[in-house]
Write a protein that holds these residues in place. Structure first.
Motif, PDB file in Angstrom:
ATOM      1  N   HIS A  52       3.862   2.432 -10.677  1.00 46.79           N
ATOM      2  CA  HIS A  52       3.375   3.717 -10.176  1.00 46.79           C
ATOM      3  C   HIS A  52       4.406   4.827 -10.321  1.00 46.79           C
ATOM      4  O   HIS A  52       4.225   5.919  -9.780  1.00 46.79           O
ATOM      5  CB  HIS A  52       2.966   3.576  -8.702  1.00 46.79           C
ATOM      6  CG  HIS A  52       1.768   2.697  -8.497  1.00 46.79           C
ATOM      7  ND1 HIS A  52       1.870   1.322  -8.399  1.00 46.79           N
ATOM      8  CD2 HIS A  52       0.449   2.991  -8.386  1.00 46.79           C
ATOM      9  CE1 HIS A  52       0.655   0.810  -8.231  1.00 46.79           C
ATOM     10  NE2 HIS A  52      -0.213   1.791  -8.218  1.00 46.79           N
ATOM     11  N   SER A  63       2.541   1.765  -3.501  1.00 50.95           N
ATOM     12  CA  SER A  63       1.606   2.118  -4.574  1.00 50.95           C
ATOM     13  C   SER A  63       0.874   3.433  -4.337  1.00 50.95           C
ATOM     14  O   SER A  63       0.157   3.905  -5.212  1.00 50.95           O
ATOM     15  CB  SER A  63       0.583   0.986  -4.747  1.00 50.95           C
ATOM     16  OG  SER A  63      -0.171   0.791  -3.559  1.00 50.95           O
ATOM     17  N   HIS A  64       1.047   4.038  -3.159  1.00 52.69           N
ATOM     18  CA  HIS A  64       0.326   5.270  -2.845  1.00 52.69           C
ATOM     19  C   HIS A  64       0.898   6.442  -3.637  1.00 52.69           C
ATOM     20  O   HIS A  64       2.116   6.634  -3.706  1.00 52.69           O
ATOM     21  CB  HIS A  64       0.410   5.572  -1.348  1.00 52.69           C
ATOM     22  CG  HIS A  64      -0.587   6.597  -0.892  1.00 52.69           C
ATOM     23  ND1 HIS A  64      -0.442   7.948  -1.136  1.00 52.69           N
ATOM     24  CD2 HIS A  64      -1.756   6.460  -0.220  1.00 52.69           C
ATOM     25  CE1 HIS A  64      -1.467   8.597  -0.629  1.00 52.69           C
ATOM     26  NE2 HIS A  64      -2.280   7.709  -0.065  1.00 52.69           N
ATOM     27  N   THR A  90       7.193   5.177  -8.972  1.00 54.93           N
ATOM     28  CA  THR A  90       7.796   5.518  -7.690  1.00 54.93           C
ATOM     29  C   THR A  90       9.279   5.163  -7.735  1.00 54.93           C
ATOM     30  O   THR A  90       9.642   4.065  -8.177  1.00 54.93           O
ATOM     31  CB  THR A  90       7.120   4.731  -6.548  1.00 54.93           C
ATOM     32  OG1 THR A  90       5.721   5.014  -6.549  1.00 54.93           O
ATOM     33  CG2 THR A  90       7.715   5.112  -5.202  1.00 54.93           C
ATOM     34  N   ALA A  96       0.827  -1.203   0.000  1.00 55.75           N
ATOM     35  CA  ALA A  96       0.000   0.000   0.000  1.00 55.75           C
ATOM     36  C   ALA A  96       0.863   1.256   0.000  1.00 55.75           C
ATOM     37  O   ALA A  96       0.558   2.239  -0.682  1.00 55.75           O
ATOM     38  CB  ALA A  96      -0.933  -0.008   1.213  1.00 55.75           C
ATOM     39  N   MET A  97       1.950   1.220   0.754  1.00 58.34           N
ATOM     40  CA  MET A  97       2.849   2.365   0.808  1.00 58.34           C
ATOM     41  C   MET A  97       3.495   2.627  -0.549  1.00 58.34           C
ATOM     42  O   MET A  97       3.516   3.757  -1.049  1.00 58.34           O
ATOM     43  CB  MET A  97       3.934   2.138   1.862  1.00 58.34           C
ATOM     44  CG  MET A  97       4.927   3.287   1.977  1.00 58.34           C
ATOM     45  SD  MET A  97       6.418   2.841   2.895  1.00 58.34           S
ATOM     46  CE  MET A  97       5.717   2.462   4.498  1.00 58.34           C
TER      47      MET A  97
END
Length: 413
Positions: free
Chosen positions: A172, A146-147, A174, A143-144
């Motif tokens: 993502h 992909s946020h 990131t 979750a972190m």
């Protein structure tokens, strides 16, 4: 950062307690982590003045320059084996360079790898909201990563988990800094003084119960001293005290949990079944696994081919330097390398022929300094993304190009 360094000293005994009781580290290992935390904060304190842009040439009369603003929010995912050290080496520089940080410690070490950092930085005066601790498992990490609000992720852990983090991060966009596993080789040439070297060899093999990515896993020993080496290492290992990590006399404490212990033991048993000779160890009492030496343990032996993450040393002979280089390089990992020889030039020549992120001539592989670049190649990660000022600035800031014109230029349009 300087106040935080002072607080690590002030609360040394309190944090040491958690590193021993939660992570299972012996006192030496706990002291090593706390000393590293102090040094990481001192180094981070100097980072803001190093994040320099530059004025660059331009084809026109405009002012052209680069600047390095913080990326914004950095996610840090840290493992259990060195919970404090492997958290703060990302948290401190990321904060010092102006970012907010979300720290996800391993669920087995949420205090020593997370909460103690939050308390130290809070007391040091870090403004509220800039450091959050988010304990949990892989779902929290996913979750972190992909946020949309997390711009960069610093991950330290297994290669398997790192691949998953890298894949999510790529989807993502990131930025992912991955420091992953290792199956590190120590090359020992025939001119080595084994009496002098054995302490360093044992330390690099069995420190923290072998639970470390830079631990020596593969001992490649010249055939002329192979038998003596294996015998000496087994004798040294058999004398190491295993037990309550609170005791100053204990060299090895417990494995982190039964699952990891069982994996270690399975690799040892399957290695013996495949032809390796068990010289010492290979037994456990609860979570306490004896330091283990396997002779005739080369390619095809499970404990040689895999990262054990336990106190297991695989010893195999070689006849020429070319063979040693080939054996050391024959792995998907590329983290650390050690070379022991009386001929420093020969050691350096060998080091330059084996693709690893770090190489140490006449030292074991478990090396780290707060100001030095740290990282690996191949399945060991995305190169050096920790340690030096240059690497930290590249990891936790953006590079922007800015131009300034005194008036709007004319265009043929």
């Amino acid at each position: 950062m300087r106040r935080a360094a002072d607080l690590w000293t002030q609360y040394f005994e309190d944090v040491q307690y958690w590193l021993i009781h939660e992570a299972g580290g012996v006192r030496l290992k706990a002291k090593t982590e706390l000393t590293a935390a102090i040094r990481e904060c001192h180094e981070a304190a100097a980072l803001p003045s190093h994040a320099l842009g530059e004025v660059i040439p331009s084809e026109t009369s405009q002012l052209s320059m680069t600047v390095h603003p913080p990326v914004g929010v950095v996610g840090v995912i840290a493992p259990f084996n060195m919970p404090l050290w492997l958290s703060i080496r990302s948290v401190a520089p990321a904060l010092a360079l102006g970012n907010a940080v979300i720290l996800k410690p391993d669920p087995r070490t949420p205090v020593s790898g997370g909460i103690v950092l939050a308390r130290i930085f809070e007391e040091a005066g870090l403004p509220a909201g800039l450091l959050h601790v988010l304990p949990g498992g892989g779902d929290i990490g996913s979750a972190m990563v992909s946020h949309a609000g997390v711009r960069a992720v610093s991950f330290t852990g297994s290669t398997q988990a790192g691949r998953a983090v890298g894949e999510i991060a790529a989807r993502h966009f990131t930025r992912a800094h991955l420091e992953l596993g290792g199956n590190n080789a120590l090359i020992v040439l025939g001119d080595v003084d084994l009496g002098r070297a054995m302490s360093a060899i044992a330390f690099g093999s069995f420190f923290n119960q072998g639970q470390g990515c830079v631990i020596i896993g593969r001992h490649l020993v010249h055939e002329s001293i192979y038998d003596e080496y294996a015998t000496r290492l087994a004798a040294y290992a058999s004398e190491l005290v295993v037990g309550n990590p609170e005791s100053e006399k204990v060299a090895l404490g417990p494995i982190i949990d039964a699952k990891q212990r069982d994996r270690i033991h399975s690799l040892v048993l399957s290695s013996v079944a495949a032809g390796a000779r068990l010289l010492t160890g290979g037994i456990y009492d609860g979570l306490f696994y004896r330091p283990t030496v396997l002779a005739d343990a080369g390619p095809g032996i499970p404990a040689y081919d895999n990262e054990v993450f336990g106190p297991v040393a695989c010893v195999t002979p070689f006849s020429t330097s070319e063979e040693a280089v080939a054996l050391a390089a024959d792995t998907e990992f590329g983290l650390a390398l050690g070379i022991f020889t009386a001929d420093v030039a020969a050691g350096l020549s060998i080091a330059q022929r084996i693709p690893t992120g770090m190489a140490h001539v006449n030292n074991q592989t478990l090396m780290d300094e707060a100001h030095a670049p740290f990282g690996g190649m191949g399945a060991s990660g995305t190169s050096a993304r920790f340690g030096s000022a240059a690497e930290n600035i590249a990891a936790y800031t953006d590079t922007r190009w800015i131009t300034v014109n005194s008036q709007v230029p004319s265009y043929p349009f």
